[in-house]
Write a protein that holds these residues in place. Structure first.
Motif, short mmCIF file in Angstrom:
data_model
loop_
_atom_site.label_atom_id
_atom_site.label_comp_id
_atom_site.label_asym_id
_atom_site.label_seq_id
_atom_site.Cartn_x
_atom_site.Cartn_y
_atom_site.Cartn_z
N GLY A 46 10.09 14.46 -11.43
CA GLY A 46 9.60 13.09 -11.54
C GLY A 46 9.73 12.35 -10.22
N VAL A 47 10.90 12.45 -9.59
CA VAL A 47 11.11 11.80 -8.29
C VAL A 47 10.13 12.32 -7.26
N LEU A 48 9.97 13.63 -7.21
CA LEU A 48 9.12 14.22 -6.17
C LEU A 48 7.64 13.92 -6.39
N VAL A 49 7.21 13.89 -7.65
CA VAL A 49 5.82 13.52 -7.95
C VAL A 49 5.57 12.07 -7.57
N GLU A 55 2.33 8.18 -1.26
CA GLU A 55 1.55 8.33 -0.02
C GLU A 55 0.06 8.13 -0.26
N ARG A 56 -0.46 8.80 -1.33
CA ARG A 56 -1.90 8.77 -1.62
C ARG A 56 -2.14 9.47 -2.95
N SER A 57 -3.40 9.49 -3.39
CA SER A 57 -3.73 10.23 -4.60
C SER A 57 -3.88 11.72 -4.24
N TYR A 58 -3.64 12.57 -5.22
CA TYR A 58 -3.70 14.01 -5.02
C TYR A 58 -4.44 14.67 -6.17
N ARG A 59 -5.07 15.79 -5.86
CA ARG A 59 -5.55 16.70 -6.90
C ARG A 59 -4.35 17.56 -7.30
N PHE A 60 -4.43 18.18 -8.48
CA PHE A 60 -3.31 18.95 -9.01
C PHE A 60 -2.83 20.01 -8.03
N SER A 61 -3.75 20.81 -7.52
CA SER A 61 -3.35 21.91 -6.63
C SER A 61 -2.75 21.39 -5.33
N GLU A 62 -3.27 20.29 -4.80
CA GLU A 62 -2.70 19.69 -3.59
C GLU A 62 -1.28 19.21 -3.85
N LEU A 63 -1.10 18.58 -5.00
CA LEU A 63 0.21 18.05 -5.36
C LEU A 63 1.21 19.20 -5.52
N ARG A 64 0.78 20.28 -6.12
CA ARG A 64 1.67 21.44 -6.30
C ARG A 64 2.09 22.03 -4.96
N PHE A 87 3.06 5.36 -15.48
CA PHE A 87 3.34 5.42 -14.04
C PHE A 87 2.23 6.09 -13.25
N VAL A 88 1.54 7.03 -13.87
CA VAL A 88 0.51 7.82 -13.19
C VAL A 88 -0.83 7.61 -13.88
N HIS A 89 -1.86 7.50 -13.06
CA HIS A 89 -3.24 7.41 -13.55
C HIS A 89 -3.93 8.74 -13.29
N ARG A 90 -4.53 9.30 -14.32
CA ARG A 90 -5.28 10.56 -14.22
C ARG A 90 -6.76 10.21 -14.25
N ASP A 91 -7.46 10.55 -13.17
CA ASP A 91 -8.88 10.23 -13.05
C ASP A 91 -9.68 11.53 -13.07
N ALA A 92 -10.24 11.85 -14.24
CA ALA A 92 -11.06 13.06 -14.40
C ALA A 92 -12.51 12.69 -14.12
N LYS A 93 -13.06 13.29 -13.07
CA LYS A 93 -14.45 13.00 -12.69
C LYS A 93 -15.39 14.01 -13.37
N PRO A 94 -16.47 13.52 -13.95
CA PRO A 94 -17.41 14.41 -14.65
C PRO A 94 -18.35 15.12 -13.69
N VAL A 95 -17.80 16.04 -12.91
CA VAL A 95 -18.59 16.81 -11.96
C VAL A 95 -18.32 18.29 -12.20
N ILE A 96 -19.14 19.11 -11.60
CA ILE A 96 -18.95 20.56 -11.69
C ILE A 96 -18.70 21.07 -10.28
N PRO A 97 -17.59 21.75 -10.01
CA PRO A 97 -16.48 21.99 -10.93
C PRO A 97 -15.72 20.70 -11.21
N PRO A 98 -14.98 20.63 -12.33
CA PRO A 98 -14.24 19.41 -12.68
C PRO A 98 -13.26 19.02 -11.57
N ARG A 99 -13.12 17.73 -11.38
CA ARG A 99 -12.19 17.21 -10.38
C ARG A 99 -11.29 16.17 -11.04
N VAL A 100 -9.99 16.36 -10.89
CA VAL A 100 -9.02 15.43 -11.45
C VAL A 100 -8.12 14.96 -10.32
N ASP A 101 -8.03 13.65 -10.17
CA ASP A 101 -7.16 13.06 -9.18
C ASP A 101 -6.04 12.30 -9.87
#
Length: 141
Positions: A46-49, A55-64, A87-101
C-alpha cells in the motif's frame, strides 16, 4: 490531542445529514473502522503503490516494474483495495488493446503524502535502527 478530545470510541460525535449522530473514530478501539483503513495505507505494498502514484499515473505493468518485488496478484489486490477505499482511481480506456491507468484521487494524494513522509524518514533512519538492533542483540544473554 488528549483522550477526552479523541473520544473513547463509544460515544457519539457530530450530527450527520440524516439527523443521526456519527460515532467518534478512535483507532485504539478494537472495532474502530479506521483500523482497516490504516492497515491498507500502511501495508508494505500500500505504501509503495501510493508513493509511486504520487509521482504520476501508471499502467499496471509500469507500476509493477516500478515497485520491485511485488507479484501481479499482490499488486492487483492492493490496487483493488485502495480503489475501494477511495484512494486510487482506475481509468479503463475502451481501446484495443485495453488500456488501464491508475492514479490517485485527492484523498489518495493526501494519504500518499503522509505515508511517503514516513517512508522517507525510515530511509534516513536505517543506520540508527541498525545500531539500536546491534546494541539490543549484544545486551541479550
Amino acid at each position: 490531542m488528549g483522550v477526552s478530545e479523541r473520544g473513547t470510541g463509544t460515544g457519539t460525535g457530530p450530527v450527520g445529514l440524516e439527523g443521526l449522530t456519527k460515532p467518534i473514530q478512535d483507532v485504539n478501539q478494537p472495532m474502530c473502522p479506521s483500523r482497516g483503513v490504516l492497515e491498507h495505507v500502511t501495508s508494505r505494498w500500500g505504501v509503495l503503490v501510493l508513493a509511486a502514484l504520487l509521482e504520476r499515473s501508471y499502467r499496471f505493468s509500469e507500476l509493477r516494474r516500478t515497485i520491485g518485488g511485488v507479484s501481479e496478484k499482490m499488486l492487483a489486490q492492493t490496487l483493488q483495495t485502495l480503489e475501494r477505499d477511495g484512494f486510487v482511481h482506475r481509468d479503463a480506456k475502451p481501446v484495443i488493446p485495453p488500456r488501464v491507468d491508475y492514479s490517485l484521487t485527492p484523498l489518495g494524494t493526501e494519504a500518499a503524502e503522509q505515508v511517503w513522509a514516513l517512508a522517507r524518514w525510515t530511509e534516513r533512519q536505517v543506520d540508527a535502527v541498525q545500531t539500536a538492533r546491534e546494541a539490543y542483540d549484544e545486551a541479550r544473554p
